[in-house]
Enzyme design. Structure first.
Site, PDB file in Angstrom:
ATOM      1  N   ASP A  39       0.830  -1.194   0.000  1.00  0.00           N
ATOM      2  CA  ASP A  39       0.000   0.000   0.000  1.00  0.00           C
ATOM      3  C   ASP A  39       0.871   1.253   0.000  1.00  0.00           C
ATOM      4  O   ASP A  39       1.849   1.339   0.754  1.00  0.00           O
ATOM      5  CB  ASP A  39      -0.866  -0.034   1.277  1.00  0.00           C
ATOM      6  CG  ASP A  39      -1.925   1.043   1.292  1.00  0.00           C
ATOM      7  OD1 ASP A  39      -2.818   1.002   0.435  1.00  0.00           O
ATOM      8  OD2 ASP A  39      -1.877   1.928   2.177  1.00  0.00           O
ATOM      9  N   GLU A  65      14.319 -15.473  -0.203  1.00  0.00           N
ATOM     10  CA  GLU A  65      14.772 -16.533   0.724  1.00  0.00           C
ATOM     11  C   GLU A  65      13.746 -17.646   0.832  1.00  0.00           C
ATOM     12  O   GLU A  65      14.047 -18.731   1.282  1.00  0.00           O
ATOM     13  CB  GLU A  65      14.945 -15.958   2.134  1.00  0.00           C
ATOM     14  CG  GLU A  65      16.217 -15.197   2.357  1.00  0.00           C
ATOM     15  CD  GLU A  65      16.175 -14.510   3.717  1.00  0.00           C
ATOM     16  OE1 GLU A  65      15.481 -14.998   4.636  1.00  0.00           O
ATOM     17  OE2 GLU A  65      16.810 -13.449   3.827  1.00  0.00           O
TER      18      GLU A  65
HETATM   19  C1  GLC Z   1      -4.221   3.067  -0.619  1.00  0.00           C
HETATM   20  C2  GLC Z   1      -5.463   2.220  -0.458  1.00  0.00           C
HETATM   21  C3  GLC Z   1      -6.602   3.097  -0.045  1.00  0.00           C
HETATM   22  C4  GLC Z   1      -6.244   3.756   1.273  1.00  0.00           C
HETATM   23  C5  GLC Z   1      -4.928   4.499   1.169  1.00  0.00           C
HETATM   24  C6  GLC Z   1      -4.398   4.864   2.517  1.00  0.00           C
HETATM   25  O1  GLC Z   1      -4.307   3.968  -1.647  1.00  0.00           O
HETATM   26  O2  GLC Z   1      -5.721   1.539  -1.653  1.00  0.00           O
HETATM   27  O3  GLC Z   1      -7.802   2.394   0.076  1.00  0.00           O
HETATM   28  O4  GLC Z   1      -7.255   4.668   1.630  1.00  0.00           O
HETATM   29  O5  GLC Z   1      -3.936   3.686   0.585  1.00  0.00           O
HETATM   30  O6  GLC Z   1      -3.966   3.715   3.180  1.00  0.00           O
END
Ligand code: GLC
Length: 568
Positions: A230, A279
């Site tokens: 993310d 790994e």
């Molecule tokens: C990413 C996720 C989204 C979230 C953001 C903050 O873009 O896909 O859903 O709100 O990160 O974590």
């Protein structure tokens, strides 16, 4: 395909015996179709209105039969849910609303037994404000050694009453919130690029880097096959956290390298993670969610010693227009070739308006749209766009419910909305709940099999029309979108040329249409609203239009807004 992929005693080469098409010898992920499950909205086993891990586990045979290779699960970790789980309080625990670690273990094992791989979401840019580290940093005040794990700074102005710099939160408002000292006096500010409940980690802190290496190992030891990372572009901030010098910063995101996004320092982190992934046996992968100004900069995340894939958001943002599609396809393939990474293709996810609704509206409205548009047109184009995507070389992402042709729910009442950005003045539009409405599985009464009892709750209401769109209603109907996805994925498995390779051979095609060859396969696309005649390229294999194209005197008639697959 009943091997348990979590069985780490198998040598890596053996663990890839999974049928992933022609790319399998170079990596199962190179041409994999990866299905995104949004756990809140997939299947609710206990009737509380919220999807959960046992619910997903029970539906794995559906995903196996659909024909996908892997499942990416959005976060299910312990979280106060300020941003639907993208605010993690404990990276090694399952939130009770979703189940237990034992449920996660069972889910991973069952998936592997069915030949499906599991990718989990990792959220390393920020934690929840309820994370133990952040809570301690607040409780212990400015002298706390844990402050260094986040970005705490004194404010500007005579009394520190102004934020430390001019950065804006993606969700609206300043990217800084002021703290209160343990004695009740106003204190330092902390940085949060998203909601105030999501403080950004300081990746210069060795404790943060160590912790995430340990979290990676925790889930790899649990048997997961990879991580979707993310905000992969956000971890490193420019030294000194310099002002940007202007407002409305969200508008700049797609165009410029920002002091808080896509800093070159992030790549060192992924080089370290790649070593950890390597790994483990069985080709564990990392997938970057990296919003960068150009596809060339996206390619940096998937250099041979970094991650394996990055989402192709430029493709997601492209209108239903032959010339634009061809340009973005070429650009995407050209930019991934030098780093030897597969191009990825994606049309929908949990952050954008579903493509059936985007294509129902005029182009240029962005990726968060509030109007339903022309539903029939949107669905026709969405089906065609899917067949195009699945004919391209590389790996494709499918977001839960797109295989049912679900539209976005554009008329959710304000009081049921939960997207944090909806409640802020500026920033992202905040209409992401519209693509997060729970899946209709069966029956004629809400929640349409999402939960165990008819008439039971669902955390967002489903429209009445969704009875006709349920898995049950579409199964066995050859004209349904679900059967189109099933057929397309079956053809893709049977004809590995579809996902393999790194290029397409463009064929001459009239304006508004596309035609390309991949081995013994041709794909034609008509993005115009009228039928178009072309010399028949071969024998029809599959069409998005409902009926095979008519062929008269060697000429095939491509239906309006359609894609056809041909064997040549
Ligand atoms: C990413 C996720 C989204 C979230 C953001 C903050 O873009 O896909 O859903 O709100 O990160 O974590």
């Amino acid at each position: 395909m009943t091997q348990n992929l979590a069985d780490t005693s198998r040598p890596a080469a053996d663990a890839t015996a999974h049928e992933a098409g022609a790319g399998a010898d170079r990596g199962w992920w190179r041409d994999a179709v990866i299905y995104q499950v949004y756990p809140r909205s997939f299947a609710d086993s206990n009737g509380d209105g919220m999807g959960d891990l046992p619910g997903i586990r029970g539906r794995l045979p559906y995903l196996r039969d659909l024909g996908v290779d892997a499942v990416w699960l959005s976060p299910f970790y312990a979280s106060p849910q300020a941003d639907a789980g993208y605010d993690v309080a404990d990276y090694r625990a399952v939130d009770p609303m979703f189940g237990t670690l034992l449920d996660a273990d069972g889910l991973i094992r069952d998936a592997h037994a069915l030949g499906l791989r599991i990718i989990v979401d990792l959220v390393p840019n920020h934690s929840s404000d309820q994370h133990e580290w952040f809570q301690r940093a607040l409780r212990e005040g400015p002298a706390s050694p844990l402050r260094d794990r986040y970005h705490f700074r004194p404010g500007k102005g005579g009394n520190g009453e102004l934020p430390p710099n001019d950065w804006e939160s993606i969700f609206g408002g300043p990217a800084w919130t002021r703290t209160e000292n343990p004695d009740g006096t106003p204190g330092d500010w902390y940085l949060h690029l998203f909601a105030p409940e999501q403080p950004d980690f300081n990746w210069d802190s060795p404790a943060v880097a160590n912790e995430f290496r340990s979290i990676l190992r925790f889930w790899l030891d649990m048997g997961v096959d990879g991580f979707r990372i993310d905000v992969a572009h956000g971890l490193v901030k420019a030294p000194g956290l310099p002002d940007l010098g202007g407002a409305d910063q969200l508008k700049l995101l797609g165009n410029d390298v920002m002091p808080f996004f896509d800093q070159d320092g992030v790549h060192e982190i992924y080089r370290g993670w790649r070593k950890i992934l390597d790994e483990y046996p069985g080709q564990r992968i990392g997938v970057a969610e990296a919003w960068t100004p150009t596809v060339q900069r996206t390619a940096n995340y998937v250099r041979p010693d970094e991650l394996h894939q990055a989402f192709n958001f430029q493709y997601l943002g492209t209108s239903w227009d032959a010339a634009e599609l061809r340009a973005v396809i070429d650009l995407s393939l050209d930019s991934m070739r030098p780093v030897d990474a597969p191009t990825t293709w994606v049309l929908s996810n949990h952050d954008v308006t579903r493509h059936a609704t985007r294509f129902a509206n005029p182009p240029g409205l962005g990726t968060q749209i509030r109007t339903p548009g022309d539903r029939a047109l949107g669905l026709r184009r969405a089906r065609a766009a899917t067949l195009l995507m699945l004919a391209l070389p590389g790996s494709a992402y499918v977001y839960q419910g797109e295989e049912l042709g679900l539209p976005d729910v554009t008329d959710l009442p304000d009081e049921v909305r939960q997207d944090p950005s909806f409640f802020r003045q500026a920033g992202q539009d905040g209409y992401r709940d519209g693509c997060r409405v729970p899946i209709p599985w069966s029956g004629t009464e809400a929640p349409y099999g999402f939960g165990p009892t008819a008439g039971g709750p669902s955390w967002l209401p489903q429209p009445a029309e969704w009875a006709a769109l349920s898995v049950e209603a579409q199964t066995g109907d050859p004209t349904s979108t679900l059967e189109l996805y099933r057929s397309a994925l079956a053809v893709r498995k049977a004809r590995p040329d579809l996902g393999a390779g790194t290029g397409v051979e463009w064929l001459d095609a009239p304006e508004g249409t596309l035609a390309f060859r991949r081995g013994s396969f041709v794909c034609t696309v008509n993005t115009t609203g009228t039928p178009v005649r072309i010399p028949a390229p071969g024998r029809p294999l599959l069409t998005s239009a409902g009926a095979d194209p008519e062929t008269v005197d060697g000429q095939a008639v491509l239906a309006a807004d359609s894609t056809d697959w041909w064997a040549v």
